[in-house]
Design a protein around this motif. Structure first.
Motif, mmCIF file in Angstrom:
data_model
loop_
_atom_site.group_PDB
_atom_site.id
_atom_site.type_symbol
_atom_site.label_atom_id
_atom_site.label_comp_id
_atom_site.label_asym_id
_atom_site.label_seq_id
_atom_site.Cartn_x
_atom_site.Cartn_y
_atom_site.Cartn_z
ATOM 1 N N GLY A 54 0.794 -1.225 0.000
ATOM 2 C CA GLY A 54 0.000 0.000 0.000
ATOM 3 C C GLY A 54 0.821 1.268 0.000
ATOM 4 N N THR A 55 2.154 1.127 0.035
ATOM 5 C CA THR A 55 3.007 2.315 -0.006
ATOM 6 C C THR A 55 2.878 2.987 -1.366
ATOM 7 O OG1 THR A 55 4.603 1.295 1.493
ATOM 8 C CG2 THR A 55 5.366 3.181 0.195
ATOM 9 N N PRO A 56 2.548 4.273 -1.421
ATOM 10 C CA PRO A 56 2.398 4.939 -2.727
ATOM 11 C C PRO A 56 3.728 4.983 -3.468
ATOM 12 C CG PRO A 56 2.364 6.548 -0.937
ATOM 13 C CD PRO A 56 2.300 5.192 -0.299
ATOM 14 N N PRO A 57 3.688 4.905 -4.801
ATOM 15 C CA PRO A 57 4.939 4.937 -5.575
ATOM 16 C C PRO A 57 5.675 6.256 -5.374
ATOM 17 C CG PRO A 57 3.029 5.212 -7.018
ATOM 18 C CD PRO A 57 2.493 4.850 -5.676
ATOM 19 N N ASP A 58 6.970 6.167 -5.286
ATOM 20 C CA ASP A 58 7.807 7.353 -5.109
ATOM 21 C C ASP A 58 8.167 7.902 -6.484
ATOM 22 O OD1 ASP A 58 9.583 9.320 -4.462
ATOM 23 O OD2 ASP A 58 11.058 8.013 -3.491
ATOM 24 N N LEU A 59 7.501 8.974 -6.900
ATOM 25 C CA LEU A 59 7.763 9.586 -8.200
ATOM 26 C C LEU A 59 8.706 10.775 -8.089
ATOM 27 C CD1 LEU A 59 4.221 9.385 -9.822
ATOM 28 C CD2 LEU A 59 6.237 8.016 -10.365
ATOM 29 N N GLY A 60 9.430 10.834 -7.002
ATOM 30 C CA GLY A 60 10.422 11.891 -6.866
ATOM 31 C C GLY A 60 11.673 11.592 -7.682
#
Length: 283
Positions: A54-60
């Protein structure tokens, strides 16, 4: 059993056990890169498992130096991320052809690097669906600030690509246009290439004046004389898909889409009913 064979069997068995355990734990690849400013020789690349579900994708992303070694280690973490796919992700993020990305890596030049390549597998900066266009069969969107193009069917994106636009902001004008002409083997009548011959512009779609959407070299996001350059394969796909008359919207920023599409002129162009000679009693 010979010792070398025993060693290979033991290593293989251990790998199967580790992978099975990781899968049972719901493992997910996550990539950590050297912090900005630290020596890449002193900082080990990490492939970490057990990212909470459930961890949101890291788009940084960060502007930093990337190494070939890191690209190989990304593949070791996730076989779906081959070095060529990782370079394609870097090309999309940097609006720069893969061979220029290779030059940057070899020269140690900083580029935009995702915090997580996993999160960028299907990444696009454009909207995947534009509800305002749900009744428009074909539509092409070009975002100048993102250096990206997307093409849509009834509001749903069916293709996209990073692009290069005019070197100066005013060289590629924002506005709502249509595809005026198609020419698979177009050659420029205004500019010559590095060899001194008229520049080839394959899979070209003219949208206004002498501005075309076509296949071309993409050194950076702003590198043309006003045309919109795509990599060869996306340019071919777009050329095959588009028709003369397909609407093309060039925006300075994505926030301009709504106000432009709400204008009466835009609505007349996009939502006009096709002429039917059998309507209103005409036979």
């Amino acid at each position: 059993m010979r010792i070398p064979n025993l060693w290979r069997w033991s290593a293989g068995a251990a790998l199967v056990i580790v992978l099975s355990w990781s899968e049972a734990m719901g493992a997910q690849a996550f990539y950590e890169f050297p912090p900005h400013g630290e020596s890449r020789d002193d900082v080990a690349f990490a492939c970490r498992r057990h990212v909470p579900a459930g961890t949101p994708p890291d788009l940084g992303w960060r502007q930093r130096v990337l190494t070939d070694r890191e690209l190989l280690q990304i593949t070791a973490c996730d076989p779906e991320l081959s070095p060529s796919i990782a370079r394609h992700i870097l090309s999309k993020l940097n609006a720069r052809a893969p061979y220029y990305i290779d030059e940057d890596i070899k020269a140690g030049r900083p580029i935009k690097v995702p915090n997580s390549f996993e999160a960028y597998k299907k990444w696009t900066p454009l909207k995947g669906y534009l509800a305002e266009l749900k009744t428009v069969p074909q539509f092409i969107l070009i975002s100048k600030d993102l250096h990206f193009i997307g093409w849509y069917e009834n509001g749903k994106m069916v293709g996209d690509s990073y692009i290069c636009i005019g070197k100066e902001d005013a060289w590629t004008k924002a506005g709502l246009y249509t595809v005026k002409n198609k020419d698979a083997d177009h050659v420029s009548r205004s500019y010559r290439n590095a060899d001194g011959v008229w520049a080839p512009m394959p899979y070209a779609l003219r949208i206004y004046d002498h501005v075309w959407v076509h296949a071309g070299d993409i050194e950076r996001g702003n590198c043309s004389h006003g045309c919109i350059n795509l990599p060869l394969m996306p340019a071919r796909d777009l050329f095959t898909w588009a028709k003369v008359g397909t609407p093309v919207l060039v925006v300075d920023s994505l926030r301009d889409i709504g106000p432009i599409l709400a204008q009466d002129g835009a609505r007349r162009l996009l939502f006009a009913e096709p002429f039917d000679p059998h309507r209103d009693g005409e036979r």
